[in-house]
Design a protein around this motif. Structure first.
Motif, PDB file in Angstrom:
ATOM      1  N   THR A 175       0.805  -1.221   0.000  1.00  0.00           N
ATOM      2  CA  THR A 175       0.000   0.000   0.000  1.00  0.00           C
ATOM      3  C   THR A 175       0.839   1.273   0.000  1.00  0.00           C
ATOM      4  OG1 THR A 175      -0.106   0.163   2.413  1.00  0.00           O
ATOM      5  CG2 THR A 175      -1.810  -1.181   1.314  1.00  0.00           C
ATOM      6  N   GLY A 176       2.106   1.156   0.414  1.00  0.00           N
ATOM      7  CA  GLY A 176       2.957   2.334   0.528  1.00  0.00           C
ATOM      8  C   GLY A 176       2.731   3.121   1.803  1.00  0.00           C
ATOM      9  N   GLU A 177       1.793   2.678   2.642  1.00  0.00           N
ATOM     10  CA  GLU A 177       1.501   3.399   3.889  1.00  0.00           C
ATOM     11  C   GLU A 177       2.599   3.165   4.923  1.00  0.00           C
ATOM     12  OE1 GLU A 177      -3.239   3.653   4.442  1.00  0.00           O
ATOM     13  OE2 GLU A 177      -2.386   1.642   4.686  1.00  0.00           O
ATOM     14  N   ILE A 178       2.946   4.239   5.638  1.00  0.00           N
ATOM     15  CA  ILE A 178       3.908   4.114   6.726  1.00  0.00           C
ATOM     16  C   ILE A 178       3.220   3.420   7.893  1.00  0.00           C
ATOM     17  CG2 ILE A 178       5.310   5.345   8.417  1.00  0.00           C
ATOM     18  CD1 ILE A 178       5.835   7.470   6.284  1.00  0.00           C
ATOM     19  N   ALA A 179       3.814   2.322   8.359  1.00  0.00           N
ATOM     20  CA  ALA A 179       3.270   1.563   9.483  1.00  0.00           C
ATOM     21  C   ALA A 179       3.887   2.015  10.801  1.00  0.00           C
ATOM     22  CB  ALA A 179       3.510   0.069   9.281  1.00  0.00           C
ATOM     23  N   ALA A 180       5.174   2.353  10.783  1.00  0.00           N
ATOM     24  CA  ALA A 180       5.858   2.766  12.012  1.00  0.00           C
ATOM     25  C   ALA A 180       7.121   3.538  11.651  1.00  0.00           C
ATOM     26  CB  ALA A 180       6.209   1.555  12.860  1.00  0.00           C
ATOM     27  N   ILE A 181       7.513   4.400  12.571  1.00  0.00           N
ATOM     28  CA  ILE A 181       8.746   5.176  12.440  1.00  0.00           C
ATOM     29  C   ILE A 181       9.544   4.961  13.717  1.00  0.00           C
ATOM     30  CG2 ILE A 181       9.743   7.497  12.241  1.00  0.00           C
ATOM     31  CD1 ILE A 181       7.058   8.299  10.852  1.00  0.00           C
ATOM     32  N   CYS A 182      10.822   4.729  13.552  1.00  0.00           N
ATOM     33  CA  CYS A 182      11.696   4.506  14.707  1.00  0.00           C
ATOM     34  C   CYS A 182      12.896   5.436  14.583  1.00  0.00           C
ATOM     35  CB  CYS A 182      12.155   3.053  14.732  1.00  0.00           C
ATOM     36  SG  CYS A 182      13.226   2.629  16.114  1.00  0.00           S
ATOM     37  N   GLU A 183      13.123   6.234  15.607  1.00  0.00           N
ATOM     38  CA  GLU A 183      14.302   7.094  15.625  1.00  0.00           C
ATOM     39  C   GLU A 183      15.224   6.600  16.729  1.00  0.00           C
ATOM     40  OE1 GLU A 183      15.405  11.709  16.365  1.00  0.00           O
ATOM     41  OE2 GLU A 183      13.792  11.310  14.923  1.00  0.00           O
TER      42      GLU A 183
END
Length: 142
Positions: free
Chosen positions: A100-108
Motif C-alpha cells: 500500500t505504501g503506507e507508513i506503518a511505524a517510524i523509529c528514531e
C-alpha cells in the motif's frame, strides 16, 4: 535522496498478537535488522567491528506506530541518517507496507560507537565518519 531499503520481509502469523496484528516485539526486531544494514553502508560492518574491538549501542529509541500490519503483509524499511557526531549517530527508520505504501511505524534511534573492551564510547574512525557524512540527510528532508 532516495535510499535502497535496509530491510525487506513479511509478517508471519506467529508474529501476530491476540488482536491479530504484528506484535511490538517484531517491530523492534525488524528495525534492528535494518540497523545492521544501515551500519554496513557506513562502514560499520561486522568484520570492522570484530577486528577493531568496536561496537554500537543504542542509547535512545523512540517508535511511533501509525498503521497496523497483519499476517502476510510485506514490509520494507528505509533508513535515513539524521546526525553524525564524534561518537554517536542519530537515524530514522520508516517501516512501510510495501503493497500500500503506507507508513506503518517510524523509529528514531541514537547509537553510540563504543570500545568493547573498555565499555566506553569511542570516536568514529575518520574513514567511517567520512562515509557517514555522505549519507547524511539534508536538514530540510529530516
Amino acid at each position: 535522496m532516495e535510499q535502497e531499503a535496509t530491510y525487506r520481509g513479511t509478517v508471519y502469523p506467529w508474529q501476530c498478537d491476540h488482536v491479530g496484528h504484528m506484535n511490538i516485539m517484531w517491530y523492534v526486531g525488524k528495525f534492528d535488522e535494518a540497523n545492521w544494514n544501515l551500519f554496513a553502508r557506513l562502514g560499520l560492518t561486522p568484520s570492522y567491528l570484530r577486528s577493531s574491538g568496536r561496537g554500537m549501542a543504542a542509547v535512545r529509541q523512540n517508535i511511533t506506530y501509525k498503521r497496523e500490519l497483519l499476517a502476510g503483509d510485506i514490509i520494507e524499511i528505509r533508513s535515513h541518517l539524521l546526525e553524525v557526531r564524534e561518537k554517536s549517530i542519530r537515524f530514522r527508520h520508516e517501516m512501510t507496507n510495501a503493497e500500500t505504501g503506507e507508513i506503518a511505524a517510524i523509529c528514531e534511534i541514537t547509537g553510540v560507537h563504543m570500545n568493547r573492551e573498555l565499555r566506553k564510547s569511542a570516536p568514529f574512525a575518520d574513514a567511517i565518519r567520512q562515509i557517514a557524512m555522505t549519507h547524511l540527510v539534508e536538514p530540510a528532508e529530516a
